[in-house]
Design a protein around this motif. Structure first.
Motif, short mmCIF file in Angstrom:
data_model
loop_
_atom_site.label_atom_id
_atom_site.label_comp_id
_atom_site.label_asym_id
_atom_site.label_seq_id
_atom_site.Cartn_x
_atom_site.Cartn_y
_atom_site.Cartn_z
N ASN A 32 -5.86 12.38 -0.48
CA ASN A 32 -5.50 13.75 -0.84
C ASN A 32 -5.93 14.05 -2.26
O ASN A 32 -5.32 13.58 -3.22
N ASN A 33 -7.00 14.82 -2.42
CA ASN A 33 -7.53 15.15 -3.73
C ASN A 33 -6.94 16.48 -4.20
O ASN A 33 -7.58 17.52 -4.16
N TYR A 34 -5.70 16.45 -4.68
CA TYR A 34 -5.06 17.68 -5.14
C TYR A 34 -5.50 18.05 -6.55
O TYR A 34 -5.11 19.09 -7.09
N GLY A 35 -6.33 17.22 -7.15
CA GLY A 35 -6.87 17.55 -8.46
C GLY A 35 -7.73 18.80 -8.45
O GLY A 35 -7.91 19.44 -9.50
N VAL A 36 -8.25 19.19 -7.29
CA VAL A 36 -9.07 20.40 -7.21
C VAL A 36 -8.24 21.64 -7.52
O VAL A 36 -8.80 22.70 -7.83
N GLY B 189 -6.22 21.73 -10.03
CA GLY B 189 -5.95 21.70 -11.45
C GLY B 189 -4.64 21.06 -11.83
O GLY B 189 -4.12 21.30 -12.93
N VAL B 190 -4.09 20.20 -10.96
CA VAL B 190 -2.82 19.54 -11.25
C VAL B 190 -3.06 18.04 -11.42
O VAL B 190 -4.04 17.49 -10.91
N ASP B 191 -2.14 17.41 -12.15
CA ASP B 191 -2.29 15.98 -12.45
C ASP B 191 -1.66 15.07 -11.41
O ASP B 191 -2.20 14.01 -11.10
N GLY B 192 -0.48 15.45 -10.90
CA GLY B 192 0.24 14.56 -10.01
C GLY B 192 0.92 15.29 -8.88
O GLY B 192 1.07 16.51 -8.89
N SER B 193 1.34 14.52 -7.88
CA SER B 193 2.02 15.08 -6.72
C SER B 193 2.68 13.96 -5.95
O SER B 193 2.32 12.78 -6.10
N THR B 194 3.68 14.31 -5.14
CA THR B 194 4.29 13.35 -4.22
C THR B 194 4.14 13.92 -2.81
O THR B 194 5.06 14.54 -2.28
N PRO B 195 2.97 13.77 -2.21
CA PRO B 195 2.69 14.41 -0.92
C PRO B 195 3.50 13.81 0.22
O PRO B 195 4.03 12.70 0.12
N ILE B 196 3.60 14.57 1.29
CA ILE B 196 4.26 14.12 2.51
C ILE B 196 3.24 13.37 3.36
O ILE B 196 2.12 13.85 3.58
N ILE B 197 3.60 12.22 3.86
CA ILE B 197 2.69 11.40 4.67
C ILE B 197 2.28 12.15 5.93
O ILE B 197 3.10 12.81 6.58
N ASN B 198 1.02 12.02 6.28
CA ASN B 198 0.48 12.66 7.48
C ASN B 198 0.88 11.84 8.71
O ASN B 198 0.23 10.88 9.07
N HIS B 199 1.98 12.21 9.34
CA HIS B 199 2.50 11.48 10.50
C HIS B 199 1.43 11.37 11.58
O HIS B 199 0.69 12.32 11.84
N PRO B 200 1.27 10.19 12.23
CA PRO B 200 2.09 8.97 12.17
C PRO B 200 1.50 7.90 11.26
O PRO B 200 1.74 6.72 11.47
N GLU B 201 0.73 8.28 10.26
CA GLU B 201 0.14 7.29 9.36
C GLU B 201 1.23 6.66 8.49
O GLU B 201 2.38 7.08 8.51
N LEU C 214 -3.03 8.29 -0.32
CA LEU C 214 -3.39 8.16 -1.73
C LEU C 214 -3.67 9.55 -2.30
O LEU C 214 -4.50 10.29 -1.77
N GLY C 215 -2.96 9.90 -3.36
CA GLY C 215 -3.17 11.18 -4.03
C GLY C 215 -3.97 11.00 -5.30
O GLY C 215 -3.78 10.03 -6.05
N VAL C 216 -4.87 11.94 -5.56
CA VAL C 216 -5.74 11.89 -6.74
C VAL C 216 -5.60 13.20 -7.51
O VAL C 216 -5.85 14.28 -6.96
N LEU D 76 -3.26 8.51 -10.27
CA LEU D 76 -3.31 8.12 -8.86
C LEU D 76 -1.88 7.91 -8.37
O LEU D 76 -1.07 7.30 -9.06
N SER D 77 -1.59 8.41 -7.18
CA SER D 77 -0.25 8.21 -6.60
C SER D 77 -0.39 7.71 -5.17
O SER D 77 -1.31 8.11 -4.46
N LEU D 78 0.52 6.84 -4.80
CA LEU D 78 0.54 6.32 -3.43
C LEU D 78 1.90 6.59 -2.82
O LEU D 78 2.92 6.09 -3.31
N THR D 79 1.90 7.40 -1.77
CA THR D 79 3.12 7.62 -1.00
C THR D 79 3.01 6.75 0.25
O THR D 79 2.02 6.84 0.98
#
Length: 478
Positions: free
Chosen positions: A397-401, A403-415, A419-421, A443-446
């Motif tokens: 998940n490249n949420y840097g596009v 313009g933000v630095d960090g995030s705690t995304p919701i996992i794409n079920h059933p994975e 990895l957030g960037v 970098l964040s890992l949920t």
């Protein structure tokens, strides 16, 4: 003597039970061949074309554009010349599939009085021209006069049924709009701009009681200012009866259907079932960016940052396979998967979608770049197939596009992990014992805490960060 066969909306697979008609590709009276696409529909997964398994003359269509139909509902009827011709039907009625290419052109034939037909849902379709039918169905209000005057022929390209419904409910003639999307595609913003211009024109000319009426609708002195949200000004229903004090009278109701509905269901299920946790780390991406510049300077396929991060992910998953897995609740087992089918989050006009790169673990950076580009283009055009949107085992998940630095995304079920960037941006950084300006990324890992503990998740994330800071680390696994 001709036989009439009814073609129903086929089983769309992937648990899909309904679809909305976006564009009819044939008219009543058209001659169709086996496996010719006859209608474009939008499902919760994608916008796809439905091929017809019969060859003959279209005698009736069921449903206007924007209508939502369940699986098994009639789509159209086809008159086949002789019983033997029915054997030519492919029997292949899965969405997006067919065994024959669509004809280069289609010819129109008149219906004979002795040809059996099903009761048409749209009366006098042959007598009315397409622009006239569109105008009659939508009953355009004076708002159409504020738009550029032009005439369209054939289906109007609209991004989604919700946009078509918005135009119909507010009297906007889609044939008089110039779409701002790719190839003239009409977006929601185009319809909203048309409505905004109409309101401004009417508000400017309104006096006395008319001005009071407009203000009562929530559009008065605030028209044209940015302090009032557009939807609150134009799209909120005007109350016709008094309401109790303190009870809201406006607001917008957006149906959770199509892709938005599917995303809502998946995210809700993820939150209910997965005990997730998130860890993150800042990394110096300067050397990674330098490596990319060097790769692209050598010629050939341009390498994207996303492709490099994907290659790092697949190397990390080879070391920590627990994160490339899913939980089988019925068997109470964690199933580790052999292949890495890498999903990546993509924001489009139709909402958030997650296309999947198949066998990402077997691809190099060039192949990953090409596949990311292809899937992104298809996503923006709304042409992703159900197969390209399902089956992922890990998501990037490249949420840097944004313009933000960090995030705690919701996992794409059933994975089991994502990895957030964040954005890669110049920041002060201690490099080789000295303060310097470096390209830093968060970098964040949920992860699903059922499949591994914090040690495994931390090891995965640390390896990813090490590869970002020193791309040569990847050479050990190439």
């Amino acid at each position: 003597m001709a036989q009439v066969f009814e073609f129903k909306l086929p089983d769309l697979g992937e648990g899909l039970t309904e679809a909305s008609i976006v564009t009819w590709l044939v008219q009543v009276g058209d001659v169709v061949v086996v496996d010719q696409p006859v209608v474009e529909v939008e499902t919760a997964k994608a916008m796809v074309e439905v091929p017809c398994p019969y060859a003959g003359v279209v005698t009736a269509r069921f449903g206007e554009e924007g209508t939502e139909l369940p699986v098994g509902a009639p789509l159209l009827t086809v008159a086949v010349g002789t019983p033997s011709e029915t054997d030519e039907g492919s029997g292949n009625v899965l969405v997006g599939y067919g065994t024959a290419a669509a004809p280069a052109r289609r010819r129109r034939v008149s219906r004979r009085n002795d040809t059996p037909t099903a009761p048409p849902v749209e009366p006098a379709r042959e007598a009315a021209s397409q622009p006239a039918r569109e105008a009659e169905a939508q009953q355009p209000a004076p708002v159409a006069e504020t738009q550029p005057a032009q005439t369209r022929t054939g289906p109007v390209p609209v991004i989604s049924p919700l946009v078509r419904k918005l135009a119909r409910e507010h009297g906007v003639d889609l044939r008089e709009l110039s779409g701002s999307g790719p190839d003239g595609l009409i977006l929601r913003s185009d319809v909203e701009n048309a409505l905004r211009e109409s309101v401004q024109v009417r508000a400017a000319g309104a006096t006395g009681a008319q001005t009071g009426a407009v203000a009562g609708a929530g559009v008065g002195a605030g028209v044209g200012t940015e302090r009032e949200p557009f939807e609150a000004e134009l799209l909120a229903p005007v109350p016709t009866v008094p309401t109790a004090p303190g009870v809201g009278t406006g607001g917008i109701r957006v149906p959770l259907r199509g892709i938005r509905g599917a995303v809502a269901d998946k995210l809700s299920r993820s939150r209910r079932e997965i005990p997730d946790a998130t860890c993150w780390v800042d990394a110096d991406a300067t050397e990674l960016m330098h490596a990319r510049v060097a790769m692209n300077a050598a010629g050939g396929q341009k390498i994207s940052v996303l492709a490099l991060l994907a290659r790092i992910c697949t190397a990390a998953l080879a070391r920590y396979p627990e994160l490339n897995s899913r939980v089988d609740l019925a068997a109470r087992e964690v199933v580790q998967l052999d292949e890495v089918h890498l999903g990546f989050a993509a924001q489009t006009e139709r909402g958030l979608v997650v296309p999947v790169v198949r066998d990402a673990h077997a691809r190099d950076a060039e192949s990953l770049s090409a596949e990311f580009a292809r899937l992104t283009e298809s996503a923006r055009a709304g042409r992703l197939t159900p197969g390209e949107l399902t089956g992922g085992t890990f998501t990037l998940n490249n949420y840097g596009v944004f313009g933000v630095d960090g995030s705690t995304p919701i996992i794409n079920h059933p994975e089991a992990a994502m990895l957030g960037v964040g954005r890669i941006t110049p920041k002060p950084w201690v490099h080789q014992g000295e303060l310097a300006v470096r390209q830093v990324v968060q970098l964040s890992l949920t992860f699903d805490h059922r499949v591994c503990d914090g040690g495994t998740a931390g090891g995965f994330l640390r390896y990813v960060a090490d590869c970002v800071e020193q791309p040569a680390v990847l050479l050990r696994t190439l």
